[in-house]
Design a protein around this motif. Structure first.
Motif, short mmCIF file in Angstrom:
data_model
loop_
_atom_site.label_atom_id
_atom_site.label_comp_id
_atom_site.label_asym_id
_atom_site.label_seq_id
_atom_site.Cartn_x
_atom_site.Cartn_y
_atom_site.Cartn_z
N LEU A 72 55.74 43.52 6.60
CA LEU A 72 54.55 42.83 6.95
C LEU A 72 55.77 41.30 6.70
O LEU A 72 54.94 40.57 7.73
N TYR A 73 56.81 41.53 6.21
CA TYR A 73 57.24 40.12 6.18
C TYR A 73 58.27 40.28 7.35
O TYR A 73 58.79 38.86 8.07
N LEU A 74 58.61 40.83 7.63
CA LEU A 74 59.69 41.08 8.94
C LEU A 74 59.00 41.13 10.26
O LEU A 74 59.90 40.53 11.51
N PRO A 87 56.70 39.25 12.13
CA PRO A 87 56.67 38.53 12.41
C PRO A 87 58.13 37.67 13.15
O PRO A 87 57.76 37.13 13.90
N ILE A 88 58.73 37.43 12.40
CA ILE A 88 60.02 37.15 12.70
C ILE A 88 60.01 38.15 13.39
O ILE A 88 60.89 37.60 14.56
N MET A 89 60.70 39.63 14.17
CA MET A 89 60.74 39.99 15.03
C MET A 89 60.17 40.41 16.33
O MET A 89 60.71 39.54 17.11
N LEU A 90 58.62 39.79 16.00
CA LEU A 90 57.95 39.33 17.69
C LEU A 90 58.38 37.98 17.80
O LEU A 90 58.04 37.67 18.66
N ILE A 91 58.83 36.89 17.41
CA ILE A 91 59.50 35.85 17.47
C ILE A 91 60.60 35.92 17.81
O ILE A 91 61.17 35.02 19.06
N SER A 92 61.43 36.37 17.60
CA SER A 92 62.74 35.82 18.03
C SER A 92 63.43 37.45 18.79
O SER A 92 64.30 36.97 19.87
N LEU A 93 63.35 38.37 18.21
CA LEU A 93 63.53 39.23 19.46
C LEU A 93 63.06 39.41 21.00
O LEU A 93 61.49 38.79 21.00
N PRO A 94 63.87 39.81 22.10
CA PRO A 94 62.94 40.08 23.00
C PRO A 94 61.55 41.57 22.89
O PRO A 94 61.72 41.66 22.27
N PHE A 137 60.46 47.73 18.26
CA PHE A 137 61.53 47.71 16.75
C PHE A 137 59.95 48.06 15.67
O PHE A 137 59.52 49.11 14.27
N THR A 138 58.61 47.49 15.55
CA THR A 138 57.75 47.32 14.91
C THR A 138 56.51 48.77 14.73
O THR A 138 57.00 48.93 13.67
N ALA A 139 56.65 49.35 15.92
CA ALA A 139 56.45 50.81 15.64
C ALA A 139 57.25 51.64 15.27
O ALA A 139 56.82 52.57 14.39
N VAL A 140 58.17 51.36 15.47
CA VAL A 140 59.51 52.75 14.89
C VAL A 140 59.13 52.08 12.82
O VAL A 140 58.89 53.27 12.20
N LEU A 141 59.12 51.06 12.49
CA LEU A 141 59.51 50.73 11.07
C LEU A 141 58.16 50.94 10.92
O LEU A 141 57.78 51.54 9.62
N THR A 143 66.63 52.61 6.72
CA THR A 143 67.74 52.10 5.89
C THR A 143 68.84 52.12 7.24
O THR A 143 68.98 50.10 7.83
N GLY A 144 69.22 52.30 8.21
CA GLY A 144 69.67 52.29 9.27
C GLY A 144 68.49 51.80 10.46
O GLY A 144 69.16 51.31 11.30
N MET A 145 67.49 52.03 10.30
CA MET A 145 66.79 51.06 11.95
C MET A 145 66.51 49.55 10.91
O MET A 145 66.96 48.70 11.50
N LEU A 146 66.67 49.51 9.80
CA LEU A 146 66.87 47.70 8.81
C LEU A 146 68.94 47.35 9.43
O LEU A 146 68.16 46.22 9.87
N ILE A 147 69.47 48.29 8.99
CA ILE A 147 70.76 47.35 9.73
C ILE A 147 70.80 47.75 11.10
O ILE A 147 71.34 47.05 11.26
#
Length: 151
Positions: free
Chosen positions: A72-74, A76-83, A90-94, A122-126
């Motif tokens: 949940l911390y990641l 909003p950052i993913m949605l703001i930062s990435l296309p 990324f959101t759906a997979v994680l 871990t692979g998805m986070l990397i």
């Protein structure tokens, strides 16, 4: 569980000791974070968002007690930062990995599934950390990829 109510058992070690010193792993991941901080270019304000996401990913990979709620911390950052398409993927997979981990498998006692879920997570986070690093470092072609992904 009885020992947790006994004040005399507070200093008794339970479980296996760590194989690697936490200070050693902190030194490794701290030096990785310092290297990534030095190699990125803070050109605009958006760099800070990307680097905070990268720092969180490094912390989550380093931390020995991962919790599925940390995603949940990641989000909003993913949605703001990435296309847009990439962040939704990324959101759906994680989220699916985390939902598969706790409510589906571990609540039913299927602990053997951790042998595949933990490396997958871990692979998805990397991979997510790499994407944050690419956008923070502003590698050549990252603007063109972002424009193509948003179209």
């Amino acid at each position: 569980e009885i020992n947790r109510l006994n004040a005399d058992s507070v200093n008794i070690q339970t479980g296996n000791p760590a194989q690697f010193s936490p200070l050693l792993t902190l030194l490794v991941f701290g030096s990785l974070g310092l290297f990534l901080l030095v190699t990125t270019k803070p050109i605009e304000e958006r760099w800070l968002i990307d680097f905070v996401g990268l720092t969180l990913v490094i912390f989550f990979i380093w931390s020995p007690g991962y919790s599925p709620q940390w995603i949940l911390y990641l989000l909003p950052i993913m949605l703001i930062s990435l296309p847009e398409r990439e962040s939704i993927l990324f959101t759906a997979v994680l989220v699916l990995i985390n939902l598969l981990e706790w409510p589906v498998l571990l609540s039913r006692g299927m602990f053997w599934a951790l042998y595949s879920l933990v490396p997958l997570r871990t692979g998805m986070l990397i991979l997510l950390g790499w994407r944050f690093y690419q956008t923070a470092r502003d590698l050549p072609g990252s603007e063109e990829r972002a424009l193509r992904a948003n179209q």
